[in-house]
Design a protein around this motif. Structure first.
Motif, PDB file in Angstrom:
ATOM      1  N   VAL A 506       0.844  -1.200   0.000  1.00  0.00           N
ATOM      2  CA  VAL A 506       0.000   0.000   0.000  1.00  0.00           C
ATOM      3  C   VAL A 506       0.879   1.250   0.000  1.00  0.00           C
ATOM      4  O   VAL A 506       0.601   2.226  -0.702  1.00  0.00           O
ATOM      5  N   GLY A 507       1.961   1.220   0.778  1.00  0.00           N
ATOM      6  CA  GLY A 507       2.875   2.353   0.809  1.00  0.00           C
ATOM      7  C   GLY A 507       3.552   2.609  -0.521  1.00  0.00           C
ATOM      8  O   GLY A 507       3.933   3.750  -0.836  1.00  0.00           O
ATOM      9  N   LEU A 508       3.715   1.562  -1.327  1.00  0.00           N
ATOM     10  CA  LEU A 508       4.325   1.702  -2.652  1.00  0.00           C
ATOM     11  C   LEU A 508       3.336   2.234  -3.682  1.00  0.00           C
ATOM     12  O   LEU A 508       3.737   2.597  -4.791  1.00  0.00           O
ATOM     13  N   GLY A 509       2.042   2.256  -3.347  1.00  0.00           N
ATOM     14  CA  GLY A 509       1.035   2.792  -4.256  1.00  0.00           C
ATOM     15  C   GLY A 509       0.038   1.789  -4.775  1.00  0.00           C
ATOM     16  O   GLY A 509      -0.770   2.102  -5.658  1.00  0.00           O
ATOM     17  N   VAL A 510       0.059   0.564  -4.259  1.00  0.00           N
ATOM     18  CA  VAL A 510      -0.893  -0.466  -4.695  1.00  0.00           C
ATOM     19  C   VAL A 510      -2.298  -0.104  -4.221  1.00  0.00           C
ATOM     20  O   VAL A 510      -2.500   0.260  -3.060  1.00  0.00           O
ATOM     21  N   ALA A 511      -3.277  -0.215  -5.127  1.00  0.00           N
ATOM     22  CA  ALA A 511      -4.651   0.204  -4.828  1.00  0.00           C
ATOM     23  C   ALA A 511      -5.528  -0.924  -4.313  1.00  0.00           C
ATOM     24  O   ALA A 511      -6.472  -0.686  -3.554  1.00  0.00           O
ATOM     25  N   THR A 512      -5.254  -2.165  -4.756  1.00  0.00           N
ATOM     26  CA  THR A 512      -6.073  -3.307  -4.338  1.00  0.00           C
ATOM     27  C   THR A 512      -5.165  -4.474  -3.995  1.00  0.00           C
ATOM     28  O   THR A 512      -4.103  -4.647  -4.584  1.00  0.00           O
ATOM     29  N   LEU A 513      -5.619  -5.276  -3.058  1.00  0.00           N
ATOM     30  CA  LEU A 513      -4.882  -6.464  -2.639  1.00  0.00           C
ATOM     31  C   LEU A 513      -5.810  -7.664  -2.753  1.00  0.00           C
ATOM     32  O   LEU A 513      -6.923  -7.639  -2.227  1.00  0.00           O
ATOM     33  N   SER A 514      -5.357  -8.700  -3.446  1.00  0.00           N
ATOM     34  CA  SER A 514      -6.176  -9.895  -3.623  1.00  0.00           C
ATOM     35  C   SER A 514      -5.447 -11.086  -3.033  1.00  0.00           C
ATOM     36  O   SER A 514      -4.257 -11.278  -3.282  1.00  0.00           O
ATOM     37  N   MET A 515      -6.160 -11.909  -2.275  1.00  0.00           N
ATOM     38  CA  MET A 515      -5.508 -12.952  -1.473  1.00  0.00           C
ATOM     39  C   MET A 515      -6.460 -14.105  -1.207  1.00  0.00           C
ATOM     40  O   MET A 515      -7.642 -14.055  -1.581  1.00  0.00           O
ATOM     41  N   THR A 516      -5.975 -15.127  -0.516  1.00  0.00           N
ATOM     42  CA  THR A 516      -6.859 -16.182  -0.056  1.00  0.00           C
ATOM     43  C   THR A 516      -7.866 -15.577   0.909  1.00  0.00           C
ATOM     44  O   THR A 516      -7.513 -14.731   1.745  1.00  0.00           O
ATOM     45  N   PRO A 517      -9.155 -15.935   0.829  1.00  0.00           N
ATOM     46  CA  PRO A 517     -10.172 -15.288   1.663  1.00  0.00           C
ATOM     47  C   PRO A 517      -9.866 -15.302   3.151  1.00  0.00           C
ATOM     48  O   PRO A 517     -10.165 -14.335   3.865  1.00  0.00           O
ATOM     49  N   ARG A 518      -9.226 -16.365   3.631  1.00  0.00           N
ATOM     50  CA  ARG A 518      -8.971 -16.461   5.067  1.00  0.00           C
ATOM     51  C   ARG A 518      -8.018 -15.376   5.562  1.00  0.00           C
ATOM     52  O   ARG A 518      -8.018 -15.023   6.744  1.00  0.00           O
ATOM     53  N   ALA A 519      -7.191 -14.840   4.674  1.00  0.00           N
ATOM     54  CA  ALA A 519      -6.219 -13.833   5.089  1.00  0.00           C
ATOM     55  C   ALA A 519      -6.814 -12.429   5.185  1.00  0.00           C
ATOM     56  O   ALA A 519      -6.199 -11.534   5.777  1.00  0.00           O
ATOM     57  N   ILE A 520      -7.981 -12.209   4.626  1.00  0.00           N
ATOM     58  CA  ILE A 520      -8.539 -10.865   4.538  1.00  0.00           C
ATOM     59  C   ILE A 520      -8.716 -10.195   5.903  1.00  0.00           C
ATOM     60  O   ILE A 520      -8.300  -9.039   6.082  1.00  0.00           O
ATOM     61  N   PRO A 521      -9.305 -10.846   6.924  1.00  0.00           N
ATOM     62  CA  PRO A 521      -9.478 -10.150   8.210  1.00  0.00           C
ATOM     63  C   PRO A 521      -8.168  -9.697   8.846  1.00  0.00           C
ATOM     64  O   PRO A 521      -8.099  -8.606   9.424  1.00  0.00           O
ATOM     65  N   ASP A 522      -7.113 -10.511   8.738  1.00  0.00           N
ATOM     66  CA  ASP A 522      -5.826 -10.135   9.319  1.00  0.00           C
ATOM     67  C   ASP A 522      -5.227  -8.936   8.595  1.00  0.00           C
ATOM     68  O   ASP A 522      -4.734  -7.991   9.220  1.00  0.00           O
ATOM     69  N   VAL A 523      -5.243  -8.966   7.270  1.00  0.00           N
ATOM     70  CA  VAL A 523      -4.716  -7.848   6.490  1.00  0.00           C
ATOM     71  C   VAL A 523      -5.525  -6.584   6.786  1.00  0.00           C
ATOM     72  O   VAL A 523      -4.958  -5.497   6.975  1.00  0.00           O
TER      73      VAL A 523
END
Length: 567
Positions: A506-523
């Motif tokens: 995010v600090g580098l400028g990324v607008a969206t992050l896509s991942m395994t669903p289980r990781a979403i709450p932690d991120v």
């Protein structure tokens, strides 16, 4: 601690590569040992050689049936892994070769299987790359068949009366597919890497995991108490009361996602899911994902001798899109080649398939396959309410991007983007994004190509790490190109599932992050505790580091929220 001169405190923390964040403690249970190598002694005189040869087929069928039964109890990638292993157990060439050796050399069925599988595995290792990775699968199948033939216990995850930390040299796909988070608190392996099947399955199940810990089996004997930190990549021997309390708190903590990813000061970061089929899409929707950032369409094509029809593809795509009405679904066109060979599209004889005809490059050889897929995607998009974006894998030039965007437009698909997996695409992000509408960084392959390290090779796990500053600099360059053209850049590689690395992205400028669903709450939790300026500061610290280890350590030290959340 002993402070006497000349005496050193015993080492308590062992360092590996963290691939699935979280804290967990428990006693060590080592993976069940494979069966011993059968003797090469010949069958006794008068023995029924044909009956012994028939035992090979029967044992292989028993193993395959058992794996298929297990596959019916799980979903998604775990099911695919078990079904693939079952198919390998039934492989006619393996069974026939083993039976032939029994007849020709009067070997026992177990010895015939051992030798036949050994020959196949060695051939695969010689080929290198993805094919070398498949050698482990052949060995796993061999061990299972030999265990049935010799009446010994099947190798694999042990059964214990209490939850445990699983320690192994490495895990076969069938082992990872059957991992139960209620029994396996954490995983530690001596081999493997950040994008190995062990790492990917651990993240999808929410099991803390550390891989590439040299000498793990010797350092972590059966029954020894350990604390595994899957974020830092450490394993602590004989944890104290404070360690156990932290692990217990982490295990008991339930996090949810409110459906809106953002930093502490309100900067929005869409948190999306990676999915491979309709079951995965259903799980992503249940987890509250804001959309799908990577829809892998290979499931329509794998295990087929011919290209699926447009109608079949359309129906399959609609099942995924139906779970996200009104929300973004990024569909990746077929990424065949390398680790996903297709008989009707790719050349399995390529000397180095990772650098060969894969992804969008297959359209050079078979343009109709891409055209048919875009036709099916357009039809599915028209029939459903999802906001469909389409992207091509393995784009390396401006001309490729321009051609793909034009092909999408011809089918009425007006949101066409590119995957940034090749360093050339990152360096040319500005002109590429003058044509394409968005970019999504595939950190798994980008890391492989930047570091010249096969991402499936466990011995190079330290290089196959998305924390490598060179990789982060290319992500930064991609975001710079996106900003020049006012085009969004996302990340859909495994790096997005690491909460600490997500802050850097995010600090580098990324607008969206896509991942395994289980990781979403932690991120989501870590981003919500970190403002955008801090994200930028930590991104700078990571990019300016001289190694992946230094980058990771700098960022984790600057994010006390990770310890608070047990990450």
């Amino acid at each position: 601690m002993n402070d006497q001169p000349g005496l050193r405190a015993p080492v308590r923390d062992l360092q590996g590569v963290g691939v699935s964040p979280g804290l967990a403690a428990g006693p060590v249970a080592q993976l069940g040992a494979p069966p011993a190598e059968p003797s090469r002694g010949t069958l006794p005189a008068g023995a029924d050689v044909e009956a012994e040869a028939d035992r090979v087929r029967a044992a292989a069928e028993e193993v395959a049936a058992g794996l298929e039964t297990a596959a019916a109890t799980v979903e998604g990638q775990a099911r695919e892994l078990l079904e693939t292993t079952a198919q390998m157990a039934r492989d006619p060439s393996l069974v026939k070769t083993a039976a032939r050796r029994v007849r020709a050399d009067r070997l026992t069925a177990a010895r015939g299987v051992w030798e036949a599988a050994g020959t196949v595995a060695e051939q695969l290792r010689t080929l290198g790359g993805y094919m070398a990775e498949r050698a482990q699968d052949v060995t796993d199948v061999r061990n299972r068949i030999v265990a049935v033939l010799t009446g010994t216990a099947l190798p694999g995850v042990p059964t214990r009366p209490e939850p445990f930390v699983l320690v192994a040299q490495d895990l076969a796909p069938a082992d990872t597919a059957l991992l139960d988070p209620a029994r396996v608190r954490a995983i530690v392996t001596a081999e493997g890497g950040p994008t190995s099947h062990t790492a990917i399955l651990a993240r999808s199940l929410g099991i803390p995991a550390v891989v590439a810990l040299a000498g793990a089996l010797d350092a972590l004997p059966e029954g020894r108490a350990v604390l595994v930190d899957g974020g830092a990549g450490t394993v602590r021997l004989d944890p104290g009361a404070d360690d156990l309390e932290r692990a217990a708190a982490a295990a008991g903590r339930q996090r949810s996602f409110d459906g809106r990813g953002r930093t502490a000061d309100g900067h929005e970061v869409a948190l999306l899911a990676n999915v491979g089929d309709a079951r995965g899409a259903a799980a992503a929707a249940a987890a509250g994902a804001e959309g799908i950032g990577l829809f892998r369409t290979e499931f329509c094509f794998l295990d087929r001798a011919e290209e699926p029809s447009v109608a079949d593809q359309t129906a399959a795509y609609r099942e995924v899109l139906a779970h996200f009405p009104g929300r973004k679904v990024v569909v990746r066109t077929l990424d065949a080649g390398a680790d996903k060979p297709l008989p009707f599209l790719t050349d399995t004889a390529e000397a180095n398939p990772a650098l060969g005809v894969r992804g969008l490059r297959t359209a050079r050889r078979s343009p109709a396959v891409l055209d048919h897929q875009l036709e099916a995607i357009a039809a599915a998009a028209a029939a459903e309410e999802a906001q469909v974006w389409v992207m091509a894998p393995m784009v390396a030039t401006v001309a490729e991007a321009e051609s793909f965007v034009a092909a999408c437009a011809a089918h009425g698909l007006d949101r066409a983007g590119v995957m940034v997996e090749v360093p050339a695409a990152a360096l040319l992000a500005g002109p590429i994004l003058a044509r394409a509408h968005f970019a999504s960084v595939g950190t798994n392959d980008l890391t492989q190509y930047v570091m010249a390290a096969d991402r499936l090779l466990g011995s190079l796990a330290d290089l196959s790490d998305s924390w490598q500053p060179a990789v982060l600099r290319l992500v930064e360059e991609t975001c710079r190109g996106g900003a020049q053209q006012s085009r969004p850049v996302g990340v859909c590689g495994e790096a997005a599932a690491d909460p600490a690395l997500a802050v850097v992205l995010v600090g580098l400028g990324v607008a969206t992050l896509s991942m395994t669903p289980r990781a979403i709450p932690d991120v989501a939790a870590v981003l919500a505790a970190t403002d955008l300026q801090r994200c930028r500061e930590l991104a700078r610290a990571a990019v300016d580091a001289e190694s992946a280890e230094e980058a990771r350590a700098r960022v984790r030290a600057g994010l006390p929220v990770l310890a608070e959340l047990g990450l």
